[in-house]
Structures are given as C-alpha cells and as structure tokens.
Motif scaffolding. Structure first.
Motif, PDB file in Angstrom:
ATOM      1  N   GLY A   1       0.766  -1.312   0.106  1.00 49.75           N
ATOM      2  CA  GLY A   1      -0.093   0.157  -0.101  1.00 49.75           C
ATOM      3  C   GLY A   1       0.990   1.320   0.081  1.00 49.75           C
TER       4      GLY A   1
ATOM      5  N   PHE B   1      -1.425  -5.199   5.692  1.00 48.41           N
ATOM      6  CA  PHE B   1      -2.882  -5.375   5.570  1.00 48.41           C
ATOM      7  C   PHE B   1      -3.628  -3.957   6.331  1.00 48.41           C
ATOM      8  CE2 PHE B   1      -7.257  -6.485   7.258  1.00 48.41           C
ATOM      9  CZ  PHE B   1      -7.654  -6.858   5.978  1.00 48.41           C
ATOM     10  N   HIS B   2      -2.850  -3.483   7.354  1.00 52.34           N
ATOM     11  CA  HIS B   2      -3.434  -2.085   8.075  1.00 52.34           C
ATOM     12  C   HIS B   2      -3.198  -1.119   6.868  1.00 52.34           C
ATOM     13  CE1 HIS B   2      -3.500   1.548  10.571  1.00 52.34           C
ATOM     14  NE2 HIS B   2      -2.527   1.744  10.328  1.00 52.34           N
ATOM     15  N   ASN B   3      -2.204  -0.936   6.217  1.00 56.41           N
ATOM     16  CA  ASN B   3      -1.924  -0.090   5.038  1.00 56.41           C
ATOM     17  C   ASN B   3      -2.957  -0.085   4.060  1.00 56.41           C
ATOM     18  OD1 ASN B   3       0.391   0.859   6.395  1.00 56.41           O
ATOM     19  ND2 ASN B   3       1.667   0.206   5.089  1.00 56.41           N
ATOM     20  N   CYS B   4      -3.367  -1.403   3.565  1.00 59.81           N
ATOM     21  CA  CYS B   4      -4.241  -1.470   2.639  1.00 59.81           C
ATOM     22  C   CYS B   4      -5.585  -1.125   3.086  1.00 59.81           C
ATOM     23  CB  CYS B   4      -4.397  -2.974   2.223  1.00 59.81           C
ATOM     24  SG  CYS B   4      -2.691  -3.404   1.213  1.00 59.81           S
ATOM     25  N   LEU B   5      -5.838  -1.291   4.324  1.00 55.23           N
ATOM     26  CA  LEU B   5      -7.087  -0.799   4.878  1.00 55.23           C
ATOM     27  C   LEU B   5      -7.301   0.651   5.053  1.00 55.23           C
ATOM     28  CD1 LEU B   5      -7.751  -3.334   7.966  1.00 55.23           C
ATOM     29  CD2 LEU B   5      -9.452  -3.057   6.024  1.00 55.23           C
TER      30      LEU B   5
ATOM     31  N   VAL C   1      -7.885   1.786   1.143  1.00 54.11           N
ATOM     32  CA  VAL C   1      -9.236   1.485   0.791  1.00 54.11           C
ATOM     33  C   VAL C   1     -10.475   2.586   1.354  1.00 54.11           C
ATOM     34  CG1 VAL C   1     -11.044  -0.322   1.049  1.00 54.11           C
ATOM     35  CG2 VAL C   1      -8.879  -0.985   0.335  1.00 54.11           C
TER      36      VAL C   1
ATOM     37  N   ALA D   1      -9.178  -4.572   0.781  1.00 57.60           N
ATOM     38  CA  ALA D   1      -7.972  -4.583   1.559  1.00 57.60           C
ATOM     39  C   ALA D   1      -7.207  -6.053   1.036  1.00 57.60           C
ATOM     40  CB  ALA D   1      -7.727  -4.356   2.889  1.00 57.60           C
ATOM     41  N   SER D   2      -7.934  -7.257   1.397  1.00 53.93           N
ATOM     42  CA  SER D   2      -7.402  -8.398   1.100  1.00 53.93           C
ATOM     43  C   SER D   2      -7.116  -8.780  -0.413  1.00 53.93           C
ATOM     44  CB  SER D   2      -8.581  -9.407   1.731  1.00 53.93           C
ATOM     45  OG  SER D   2      -9.760  -9.205   0.861  1.00 53.93           O
TER      46      SER D   2
ATOM     47  N   MET E   1      -6.039  -6.385  -2.149  1.00 47.54           N
ATOM     48  CA  MET E   1      -4.377  -5.755  -2.536  1.00 47.54           C
ATOM     49  C   MET E   1      -3.347  -6.503  -1.740  1.00 47.54           C
ATOM     50  SD  MET E   1      -5.708  -1.846  -1.628  1.00 47.54           S
ATOM     51  CE  MET E   1      -4.344  -1.195  -2.106  1.00 47.54           C
ATOM     52  N   MET E   2      -3.812  -7.197  -0.637  1.00 42.40           N
ATOM     53  CA  MET E   2      -2.572  -7.966  -0.230  1.00 42.40           C
ATOM     54  C   MET E   2      -2.018  -9.262  -0.852  1.00 42.40           C
ATOM     55  SD  MET E   2      -1.536  -6.859   2.969  1.00 42.40           S
ATOM     56  CE  MET E   2      -0.890  -8.455   3.400  1.00 42.40           C
TER      57      MET E   2
END
Length: 190
Positions: A42, A75-79, A82, A96-97, A99-100
């Motif tokens: 992210g 995952f925090h970054n992707c959340l 989003v 987010a999942s 993107m991971m």
C-alpha cells in the motif's frame, strides 16, 4: 499485441515511480517493476494519493505505516488506502484483502483508475473564511460549464476539518454554457 501492452503500461509505471520518488519522507526507495507485489503493502498507492489529494494526509494517510514489517502491518496500510479511496469516491471497488494478494490485472485496473482520476483532485483554488467565534460564515463557489451538455457536479467535504464545513446542497446541475453556484459554509469554533 504484446508490444502494445508494454507501451500502455510504461506511462503508468513512470507515473507511479515518479510520484513515489518525489515524496520527501517515508519508506526507502524502491523501483516499481510490476503491478502485484510492488503494490501489495500500500505504500506506493498511499504516496500517489498523497501527491494528488493532500487533504487526505491528515484524515487517512497519516495512519499508513512507512515500513511495514509483517503481513498485518501491510494489511493495515491496505485498509487505510481502501478507506481513502472510498472517501474520494474512486470508481473501482477494491478490498484490502485483494490488495494483499494482488491479481496483476486488477491492480493494473486500479492504477489506471487512479491515473485518470487523481489529477482531478488537485486543488485549483481556495475559499478563505473569516468570522467571529461561534458564528457561521458562508461563501459562494462558482461552477462553470463550458461544454454544450448539461453537467452534474457532486460536491463533498473531506479531510480533518470536514465537520466544521457544510454544503447547502451536494449535487448541482449546470446547464450548457452557464454558471451556477453552490454555497459553502463554516461554523467558527475552536
């Protein structure tokens, strides 16, 4: 066909690499060579969004971890990314999942969407408000339509201080070759 695909990806990679390298602080340099693993944490997308939407930094992008060390931090970054994309109404819905564990085609589509939409979010002008404490101040924002078609503008207020500002109406129709206005107000509080 293969050459055409590479030619169409080159401007996107150049865009991502250029915006990512222009950031002053944050993670270490990296060269972006693909649309899956290089975007999975992210950071690149956060930097591109921060370059074009500086108002998202205080409300969303300040929560991005600049050096994620494990999958949970990525995952925090992707959340956060989003959430920022939802606040500016990016048309492509991405989880987010997703993107991971990225699919290169889906990430390419997301990059194309950001490449076409983000430049429209660069602030072109500012409204300055001044008023006494606990008063309400309002100003008119003029919208012009130079085209021969009726346009529908939709305005929202995002950012750290969005609770202080309000719009009298969020959707506005501007008929062909006309000017309309929308009232923007602010409650002067501490």
């Amino acid at each position: 066909m293969f050459c055409r695909c590479i030619d169409s990806e080159w401007p996107l990679r150049t865009f991502q690499h250029g915006v990512y390298r222009e950031s002053d602080e944050g993670p270490s340099d990296r060269w972006i060579v693909n649309f899956d693993h290089d975007l999975a944490d992210g950071l690149v997308l956060a930097t591109a969004m921060a370059a074009y939407c500086p108002f998202l930094i205080a409300s969303h992008l300040c929560k991005v971890l600049s050096r994620p060390e494990n999958p949970e931090e990525s995952f925090h970054n992707c959340l956060v990314i989003v959430g920022a994309m939802h606040s500016i109404a990016v048309g492509l819905d991405c989880l987010a999942s997703e993107m991971m564990k990225p699919c290169p085609v889906q990430m390419l589509m997301l990059c194309v969407e950001l490449y076409s939409k983000l430049p429209a979010y660069v602030p072109h002008c500012m409204l300055n408000f001044s008023g006494a404490l606990h008063s309400t101040v309002s100003q008119q924002l003029c919208l012009s339509n130079p085209s021969s078609r009726t346009l529908r503008y939709e305005a929202t207020i995002v950012g750290r201080d969005s609770g202080v500002f309000y719009l009298h109406r969020s959707a506005n129709f501007t008929h062909a070759r006309q000017v309309s206005s929308i009232a923007v107000g602010m409650h002067c509080v501490l």
